[in-house]
Design a protein around this motif. Structure first.
Motif, PDB file in Angstrom:
ATOM      1  N   SER A  15       0.853  -1.191   0.000  1.00 47.66           N
ATOM      2  CA  SER A  15       0.000   0.000   0.000  1.00 47.66           C
ATOM      3  C   SER A  15       0.885   1.235   0.000  1.00 47.66           C
ATOM      4  N   GLY A  16       0.248   2.399  -0.022  1.00 52.80           N
ATOM      5  CA  GLY A  16       0.933   3.654   0.209  1.00 52.80           C
ATOM      6  C   GLY A  16       2.030   3.995  -0.778  1.00 52.80           C
ATOM      7  N   LEU A  17       3.126   4.519  -0.256  1.00 55.41           N
ATOM      8  CA  LEU A  17       4.203   5.038  -1.086  1.00 55.41           C
ATOM      9  C   LEU A  17       4.855   3.944  -1.924  1.00 55.41           C
ATOM     10  N   GLY A  18       5.083   2.782  -1.327  1.00 57.73           N
ATOM     11  CA  GLY A  18       5.733   1.695  -2.059  1.00 57.73           C
ATOM     12  C   GLY A  18       4.898   1.192  -3.212  1.00 57.73           C
ATOM     13  N   ARG A  19       3.617   1.067  -2.986  1.00 62.45           N
ATOM     14  CA  ARG A  19       2.723   0.594  -4.054  1.00 62.45           C
ATOM     15  C   ARG A  19       2.687   1.594  -5.202  1.00 62.45           C
ATOM     16  N   ALA A  20       2.572   2.875  -4.864  1.00 65.74           N
ATOM     17  CA  ALA A  20       2.539   3.908  -5.905  1.00 65.74           C
ATOM     18  C   ALA A  20       3.850   3.932  -6.684  1.00 65.74           C
ATOM     19  N   LEU A  21       4.968   3.723  -5.984  1.00 64.71           N
ATOM     20  CA  LEU A  21       6.258   3.733  -6.670  1.00 64.71           C
ATOM     21  C   LEU A  21       6.401   2.544  -7.608  1.00 64.71           C
ATOM     22  N   ALA A  22       6.015   1.366  -7.150  1.00 64.22           N
ATOM     23  CA  ALA A  22       6.091   0.188  -8.019  1.00 64.22           C
ATOM     24  C   ALA A  22       5.273   0.399  -9.284  1.00 64.22           C
ATOM     25  N   ALA A  23       4.084   0.954  -9.140  1.00 68.81           N
ATOM     26  CA  ALA A  23       3.230   1.209 -10.303  1.00 68.81           C
ATOM     27  C   ALA A  23       3.856   2.238 -11.233  1.00 68.81           C
ATOM     28  N   ALA A  24       4.457   3.283 -10.659  1.00 72.11           N
ATOM     29  CA  ALA A  24       5.057   4.335 -11.471  1.00 72.11           C
ATOM     30  C   ALA A  24       6.259   3.810 -12.248  1.00 72.11           C
ATOM     31  N   VAL A  25       7.064   2.976 -11.617  1.00 69.49           N
ATOM     32  CA  VAL A  25       8.223   2.403 -12.313  1.00 69.49           C
ATOM     33  C   VAL A  25       7.749   1.527 -13.470  1.00 69.49           C
ATOM     34  N   ALA A  26       6.751   0.688 -13.206  1.00 63.00           N
ATOM     35  CA  ALA A  26       6.227  -0.179 -14.257  1.00 63.00           C
ATOM     36  C   ALA A  26       5.627   0.639 -15.394  1.00 63.00           C
ATOM     37  N   ALA A  27       4.900   1.700 -15.044  1.00 63.66           N
ATOM     38  CA  ALA A  27       4.274   2.533 -16.070  1.00 63.66           C
ATOM     39  C   ALA A  27       5.307   3.220 -16.947  1.00 63.66           C
ATOM     40  N   SER A  28       6.495   3.448 -16.396  1.00 57.48           N
ATOM     41  CA  SER A  28       7.545   4.119 -17.166  1.00 57.48           C
ATOM     42  C   SER A  28       8.439   3.132 -17.900  1.00 57.48           C
ATOM     43  N   GLY A  29       8.078   1.843 -17.848  1.00 58.13           N
ATOM     44  CA  GLY A  29       8.812   0.835 -18.588  1.00 58.13           C
ATOM     45  C   GLY A  29       9.823   0.042 -17.791  1.00 58.13           C
ATOM     46  N   GLY A  30       9.928   0.324 -16.485  1.00 55.84           N
ATOM     47  CA  GLY A  30      10.884  -0.382 -15.658  1.00 55.84           C
ATOM     48  C   GLY A  30      10.381  -1.733 -15.189  1.00 55.84           C
TER      49      GLY A  30
END
Length: 273
Positions: free
Chosen positions: A11-26
């Protein structure tokens, strides 16, 4: 910098970061104590999110998480130590066991994971370790003695690590979030040995933490994630400490002013003839 290992992604910051990295192709090895919490992330980003069970207090699980990153991604470019918990209580109220549990999560786990990824990063001559601290890493609050201690220690660890790892091409960043809508205040547990003597000093703080999600002006985890991506992917040298979130610079500016005043007062006292 496309192979990430991020802790605390349920949840929270970690979940948002994982999604953002994936969305940017990581590619992300996303961890949580209960991987079932990661199923939606995996469905949303198939092939880019690798879910791994990880309690950072468990040495074997830490080693397994890093090995999963090697097996699935071929290595680790970015480690983000984000997993956290909190126990509410004063120094007198928090037991040895509660303190150890807090420090295992906030300090020992990140230290262990850094130690595990550093050989990989040194071998490739590059890497980035991001430790998620808090405003509490540079200031203190009544009732958060163990949490504050853990975050201050994490910042000291990061400062030493930066001096050691930078010559090997490994960058170190401490993110210092202000208030975000993560549910952290409601998830915080209370020390078993609460004392009435401290109610006047701590009840307001605890009430504020429990009510935090209802406050206006908190940051969005997605904005935090965007800032982490900006820092990690910056070609320019980045500061060791990066405050982030609404009011972060105002709060810490006040802390710096108070520290300078304290320094001057201490020098005047010591220099008195």
């Amino acid at each position: 910098m496309d192979r990430w290992l991020v802790t605390g992604c349920s949840s929270g910051l970690g979940r948002a970061l994982a999604a953002a990295v994936a969305a940017s192709g990581g590619q992300v090895v996303a961890t949580a104590r209960k991987p079932v919490a990661l199923e939606e992330l995996v469905r949303q980003w198939p092939g880019q999110i690798t879910p791994v069970a990880l309690d950072v207090r468990d040495a074997e699980q830490c080693a397994a998480a890093v090995q999963a990153a090697v097996d699935r991604l071929g290595g680790v470019d970015v480690l983000v130590n984000n997993a956290g918990n909190g126990v509410f209580g004063t120094v007198e109220e928090v037991s040895d066991e509660e303190l150890r549990d807090q420090l295992e999560t906030l300090v020992v786990g990140p230290w262990r994971l850094a130690r595990l990824v550093l050989p990989l990063m040194r071998a490739q001559g590059a890497g980035h370790i991001v430790n998620v601290s808090s405003l509490a890493g540079r200031m203190a609050f009544p009732g958060l003695a163990a949490y504050v201690t853990g975050k201050h220690a994490l910042e000291g660890l990061s400062q030493a690590l930066a001096a050691e790892a930078t010559p090997h091409g490994v960058r170190v960043t401490v993110m210092e979030p202000a208030g975000y809508t993560t549910g952290y205040g409601n998830a915080m547990t209370e020390a078993a040995g609460r004392l009435d003597a401290y109610a006047g000093a701590t009840d307001e703080m605890l009430g504020g933490l429990r009510a935090m999600e209802r406050l206006e002006g908190l940051g969005r985890p997605e904005d935090f994630a965007a800032t982490v991506l900006k820092v990690v992917r910056s070609a320019a040298p980045t500061p060791l400490r990066v405050p982030v979130g609404p009011g972060a610079y105002e709060f810490l500016g006040g802390v710096d002013e108070a520290a300078r005043a304290e320094f001057a007062a201490a020098r005047a006292l010591v220099d008195q003839g």
